[in-house]
Write a protein that holds these residues in place. Structure first.
Motif, mmCIF file in Angstrom:
data_model
loop_
_atom_site.group_PDB
_atom_site.id
_atom_site.type_symbol
_atom_site.label_atom_id
_atom_site.label_comp_id
_atom_site.label_asym_id
_atom_site.label_seq_id
_atom_site.Cartn_x
_atom_site.Cartn_y
_atom_site.Cartn_z
ATOM 1 N N GLN A 1 -6.951 -1.668 -19.015
ATOM 2 C CA GLN A 1 -6.631 -3.353 -18.651
ATOM 3 C C GLN A 1 -5.577 -2.978 -17.055
ATOM 4 O O GLN A 1 -6.554 -3.436 -15.682
ATOM 5 N N ALA A 2 -4.333 -2.849 -17.513
ATOM 6 C CA ALA A 2 -3.922 -3.147 -16.560
ATOM 7 C C ALA A 2 -4.214 -2.225 -14.978
ATOM 8 O O ALA A 2 -4.063 -2.099 -13.989
ATOM 9 N N LEU A 3 -4.944 -0.701 -15.018
ATOM 10 C CA LEU A 3 -5.848 0.617 -14.286
ATOM 11 C C LEU A 3 -6.323 0.030 -13.903
ATOM 12 O O LEU A 3 -6.655 -0.285 -12.639
ATOM 13 N N ALA A 4 -7.390 -0.835 -14.812
ATOM 14 C CA ALA A 4 -8.866 -1.352 -14.064
ATOM 15 C C ALA A 4 -8.873 -2.246 -12.862
ATOM 16 O O ALA A 4 -8.600 -2.624 -11.500
ATOM 17 N N ALA A 5 -7.244 -3.091 -13.240
ATOM 18 C CA ALA A 5 -7.076 -4.116 -12.085
ATOM 19 C C ALA A 5 -6.015 -3.472 -11.269
ATOM 20 O O ALA A 5 -6.513 -4.006 -9.860
ATOM 21 N N TRP A 6 -5.398 -2.527 -11.170
ATOM 22 C CA TRP A 6 -4.470 -1.818 -10.312
ATOM 23 C C TRP A 6 -5.530 -1.615 -9.395
ATOM 24 O O TRP A 6 -5.201 -1.472 -8.286
ATOM 25 N N GLN A 7 -6.042 -0.236 -10.573
ATOM 26 C CA GLN A 7 -6.845 0.506 -8.425
ATOM 27 C C GLN A 7 -8.016 -0.633 -7.732
ATOM 28 O O GLN A 7 -8.067 -0.353 -6.693
ATOM 29 N N LYS A 8 -8.368 -1.898 -8.025
ATOM 30 C CA LYS A 8 -8.228 -3.057 -7.753
ATOM 31 C C LYS A 8 -7.838 -3.316 -6.675
ATOM 32 O O LYS A 8 -8.457 -3.448 -5.420
ATOM 33 N N THR A 9 -7.059 -3.287 -6.820
ATOM 34 C CA THR A 9 -5.705 -3.786 -5.574
ATOM 35 C C THR A 9 -5.280 -3.307 -4.599
ATOM 36 O O THR A 9 -5.365 -3.265 -3.674
ATOM 37 N N GLU A 10 -5.440 -1.992 -5.505
ATOM 38 C CA GLU A 10 -4.745 -1.050 -3.930
ATOM 39 C C GLU A 10 -6.290 -0.783 -3.120
ATOM 40 O O GLU A 10 -6.171 -0.387 -2.004
ATOM 41 N N ARG A 11 -7.105 -0.909 -3.679
ATOM 42 C CA ARG A 11 -8.240 -0.762 -3.342
ATOM 43 C C ARG A 11 -8.982 -0.737 -2.254
ATOM 44 O O ARG A 11 -8.557 -1.230 -0.833
ATOM 45 N N ASP A 12 -8.650 -2.798 -2.847
ATOM 46 C CA ASP A 12 -8.316 -4.067 -1.764
ATOM 47 C C ASP A 12 -6.856 -4.155 -0.753
ATOM 48 O O ASP A 12 -7.059 -4.212 1.178
ATOM 49 N N ARG A 13 -6.122 -3.527 -0.866
ATOM 50 C CA ARG A 13 -4.776 -2.589 -0.117
ATOM 51 C C ARG A 13 -5.392 -1.738 1.339
ATOM 52 O O ARG A 13 -5.157 -2.201 2.714
ATOM 53 N N TRP A 14 -5.549 -0.312 0.498
ATOM 54 C CA TRP A 14 -5.862 0.428 1.429
ATOM 55 C C TRP A 14 -8.014 0.969 2.489
ATOM 56 O O TRP A 14 -7.299 1.160 3.364
ATOM 57 N N GLY A 15 -8.366 -0.276 1.898
ATOM 58 C CA GLY A 15 -9.174 0.336 2.975
ATOM 59 C C GLY A 15 -9.449 -0.474 3.788
ATOM 60 O O GLY A 15 -10.215 0.269 5.137
ATOM 61 N N PRO A 16 -8.849 -1.419 4.316
ATOM 62 C CA PRO A 16 -8.556 -1.934 5.579
ATOM 63 C C PRO A 16 -7.350 -1.020 6.626
ATOM 64 O O PRO A 16 -8.008 -0.686 7.619
ATOM 65 N N ILE A 17 -7.140 -0.414 5.736
ATOM 66 C CA ILE A 17 -6.270 0.369 6.823
ATOM 67 C C ILE A 17 -6.941 1.554 7.112
ATOM 68 O O ILE A 17 -6.708 2.458 8.145
ATOM 69 N N ILE A 18 -7.613 1.871 6.355
ATOM 70 C CA ILE A 18 -8.138 2.783 6.154
ATOM 71 C C ILE A 18 -9.640 3.302 7.134
ATOM 72 O O ILE A 18 -9.680 4.065 8.347
ATOM 73 N N THR A 19 -10.384 2.135 7.105
ATOM 74 C CA THR A 19 -11.237 1.952 8.407
ATOM 75 C C THR A 19 -10.647 0.898 8.987
ATOM 76 O O THR A 19 -11.710 2.038 10.371
ATOM 77 N N ALA A 20 -9.489 0.581 9.717
ATOM 78 C CA ALA A 20 -9.203 0.847 10.491
ATOM 79 C C ALA A 20 -8.533 2.114 11.516
ATOM 80 O O ALA A 20 -8.527 2.218 13.149
#
Ligand code: ASP
Length: 330
Positions: free
Chosen positions: A305-324
């Motif tokens: 459960q904790a990893l499932a939640a964490w990976q979504k947080t990280e995906r949302d954090r890094w997505g815009p940085i990589i896209t930019a």
């Protein structure tokens, strides 16, 4: 009325359905009954490999079967992850990857798997700080001098990373963005082999986990200019953070997670998660992690459960940085 053959087929189908229904919990109860393979999607001898081997040997003690590491490096970790996604979901093939697992979709337009939908998270494994290191004969005595050298050499600087989407690549992207310096990136199947070329002086610069750099820094084989964490590391008190060196808000800590292919029985995933939690408290692992500045995940984070939640947080954090940053791979 059914004839004899039809009655026989029906009876067989019923018996099969019953057997398979009874078989799933039985399988979980007897699991594991043979060696387990953990795919590491980077070359041997690097930081992800180091973490995986320590965890695998501690888990083997608890599970009572060998836990072997299989290095399948290439394409920033996506080759090995793809292999793991397609493995039989029976708990005998797992994946230990770092945060690149969830950032890959932002870099690869044709990823042959979905890092979230195609995997069953087992638990977060460890957080590992990163260091900005250079070949031993780099003349710069500190980060400002290194920056001046980078600015005057730009594209002539060889910067190594473990493929698009590897955490060393993400660190390089952030570094280039923050300094405005464009370097020449050299990709490897993992930062284990990249370290060999840094040691020989073929590579100028690398940003990598302490699990790969710590021993070489202490032995004086490479130079360290900064750490990527928010605060300095207790083990390298005189090494500044990048943020305090003028790269405002620069912060990057690599994290690792353990996964099974989607469809792995929940009881097997639970068994593995408990084993992971135990392994992270194994005295030999705890001591080695401390020497390498790696922080084992808390038991409450080493859960599906904790990893499932964490990976979504990280995906949302890094997505815009990589896209930019506008980086892509096919
Ligand atoms: N540290 C590597 C990376 O940059 C991967 C590895 O070899 O473990 O992602």
């Amino acid at each position: 009325m059914l004839n004899k053959t039809a009655r026989w087929s029906l009876a067989c189908a019923f018996a099969l359905a019953l057997a398979s229904a009874l078989c799933i919990p039985a399988q979980a109860q007897t699991y594991p009954a043979k060696p387990i393979t953990v795919i590491v999607p980077f070359a041997g001898g690097g930081p992800t490999d180091t973490v995986a081997r320590l965890v695998a040997s501690a888990m083997a003690k608890d599970l009572g079967v060998p836990v072997n590491v299989d290095n399948i490096g290439g394409a920033g970790g996506t080759l090995g992850s793809s292999r793991a996604a397609k493995a039989v979901p029976d708990g005998y093939t797992l994946l230990l990857n770092h945060m690149g697992h969830v950032t890959a979709p932002f870099l690869y337009s044709k990823l042959p798997y979905d890092p979230i939908a195609d995997f069953a998270p087992i638990g977060r494994v460890a957080d590992v700080p990163m260091t900005l290191v250079a070949r031993k004969n780099m003349a710069a005595r500190n980060f400002p001098e290194l920056l001046a050298w980078l600015r005057s050499n730009g594209k002539k600087v060889n910067y190594s990373h473990a493929g698009l989407g590897a955490v060393s690549h993400l660190c390089g992207l952030l570094l280039m963005k923050a300094t405005g310096v464009e370097m020449t990136a050299v990709a490897y199947k993992g930062t284990g082999p990249a370290m060999t070329d840094l040691l020989s002086g073929q590579i100028d610069l690398m940003c990598d986990q302490t699990t790969n750099t710590e021993a070489q820094i202490k032995a004086g084989n490479i130079k360290v200019y900064a750490v990527t964490t928010r605060t300095r590391l207790a083990s390298m008190k005189d090494v500044p953070t990048l943020a305090e060196s003028g790269l405002k808000n620069f912060e990057l800590t690599a994290w690792h997670g353990l996964y099974a292919p989607k469809g792995t029985p929940a009881a097997v995933v639970d068994r593995l998660s408990h084993s992971l939690q135990k392994a992270l408290q194994d005295p030999a692992l705890v001591q080695r992690f401390a020497e390498l500045d790696a922080q084992a995940a808390k038991a409450s984070d080493a859960t599906p459960q904790a990893l499932a939640a964490w990976q979504k947080t990280e995906r949302d954090r890094w997505g815009p940085i990589i896209t930019a940053a506008g980086v892509h791979a096919e």
